[in-house]
Design an enzyme around this catalytic site. Structure first.
Site, PDB file in Angstrom:
ATOM      1  N   ASP A   1      -6.252   0.385   0.347  1.00 27.82           N
ATOM      2  CA  ASP A   1      -6.247   0.556   1.795  1.00 27.82           C
ATOM      3  C   ASP A   1      -7.574   0.020   2.346  1.00 27.82           C
ATOM      4  OD1 ASP A   1      -8.203   2.370   1.208  1.00 27.82           O
ATOM      5  OD2 ASP A   1      -7.091   4.125   1.813  1.00 27.82           O
TER       6      ASP A   1
ATOM      7  N   LYS B   1       0.828  -1.212   0.000  1.00 25.34           N
ATOM      8  CA  LYS B   1       0.000   0.000   0.000  1.00 25.34           C
ATOM      9  C   LYS B   1       0.860   1.261   0.000  1.00 25.34           C
ATOM     10  CE  LYS B   1      -2.599   3.329   1.734  1.00 25.34           C
ATOM     11  NZ  LYS B   1      -2.111   4.562   2.358  1.00 25.34           N
TER      12      LYS B   1
ATOM     13  N   PRO C   1      -3.609   1.994  -5.151  1.00 19.47           N
ATOM     14  CA  PRO C   1      -3.373   1.586  -3.762  1.00 19.47           C
ATOM     15  C   PRO C   1      -4.649   1.057  -3.112  1.00 19.47           C
ATOM     16  CG  PRO C   1      -2.487   3.797  -4.182  1.00 19.47           C
ATOM     17  CD  PRO C   1      -3.329   3.428  -5.359  1.00 19.47           C
TER      18      PRO C   1
END
Length: 270
Positions: free
Chosen positions: A227, A208, A225
């Site tokens: 998350d 990440k 990314p």
DNA sequence: GCCCAGGTGACGG
DNA sequence: CCGTCACATGGG
């Protein structure tokens, strides 16, 4: 002063978008951006912004920093009309852009970001700058610290900036940068996969943080990314997977739209 | 006081 | 390869 009329430039949204931590709202509604050794005043206006600097400085620094050469309207137009969720996120995120931040600063701030909320990240960054950064002329604020200054810092002093267990990661990254093991000028030229592998080799950097560093610090717009927020969306809206292949070249822009929409859209908490 | 935050690394199965 | 757990600290 330079006035930019562009509906795809919303300073307020960018400041909230969680990609940068030194674009600060002031009490008078304007914003202060601390980067490149400058304190830039930015005034949000309807459908754009006024940058309080000369045309020469704007051309040299800020046109690129705000990625004004990229056509974000075209990116958002490319969203599949059949994907109602993504259409809503892209519409809500209109005005968010992917800034071209400095790679070193981006790497450190996203190492700090793990298991912290955005206000806490900002607090850590400001403490680091106050203690280890060089003063910015006429700003009453300091620049982001150089690798040298953090490499030489006592771990105890780093911990004093509320870094917690991330302090040793930051110190190690700084020493890699000073030794040349992390050479940011050279990293810029690496293809995505090699850059990704190099970033993963830094202690405290996982998928990440590596992806955020690549997206926000190296402007690799294809990075996406994942998350906790994106994870929730993928589970809820994309049980068969997000169509990365359709949006490969600019998936990171849509990732920011999704993140911003989840954080601030349709009755979600502020 | 309590819960959680733009995760990662170490370890066990 | 996958699930768990500790990790430091401050904001809501």
């Amino acid at each position: 002063m330079v006035e930019i009329r562009n509906g795809e430039l919303d300073i307020r949204k960018i400041a909230l978008s969680g990609q940068c931590f030194r674009l600060n709202a002031r009490a008078d509604g304007r914003y202060e951006l601390l980067v490149h050794g400058r304190a830039l005043e930015i005034e949000p206006i309807e459908g754009g912004a006024r940058f309080h600097c000369g045309a020469e400085e704007f051309g040299a620094l800020w046109r690129a920093y705000f990625d004004l050469e990229t056509d974000y309207a075209a990116i958002r137009r490319a969203v599949d009309p059949a994907d109602a969720y993504l259409c809503a996120a892209a519409a809500f995120g209109r005005g968010v852009r992917i800034l071209r931040q400095e790679p070193w600063e981006t790497l450190v701030t996203f190492i700090l970001s793990q298991r912290k909320n955005i206000p806490a990240i900002r607090g850590c960054v400001e403490q680091l700058c106050a203690r280890f950064g060089e003063p910015i002329a006429d700003a009453g604020a300091n620049a982001f610290p150089t690798p040298e200054s953090l490499a030489n810092a006592e771990l105890e002093c780093l911990l004093g900036c509320s870094l917690g267990y991330r302090g040793k990661y930051v110190q190690a990254a700084a020493r890699m940068a000073v030794s040349g093991e992390l050479d940011f000028a050279a990293l810029e030229r690496l293809p995505d996969d090699a850059l990704y592998e190099t970033l993963l080799s830094v202690s405290g950097v996982g998928k990440k943080v590596a992806d955020c560093t690549m997206l926000f610090g190296f402007h690799r717009l294809s990075r996406f990314p994942v998350d906790v927020w994106i994870e929730r969306v993928l589970a809820r809206e994309y049980p068969n997977g997000f169509p990365l292949e359709r949006y490969g070249g600019f998936a990171g822009v849509l990732q920011q739209d999704i993140f911003y929409y989840e954080r601030y859209g349709q009755g979600n908490r502020s």
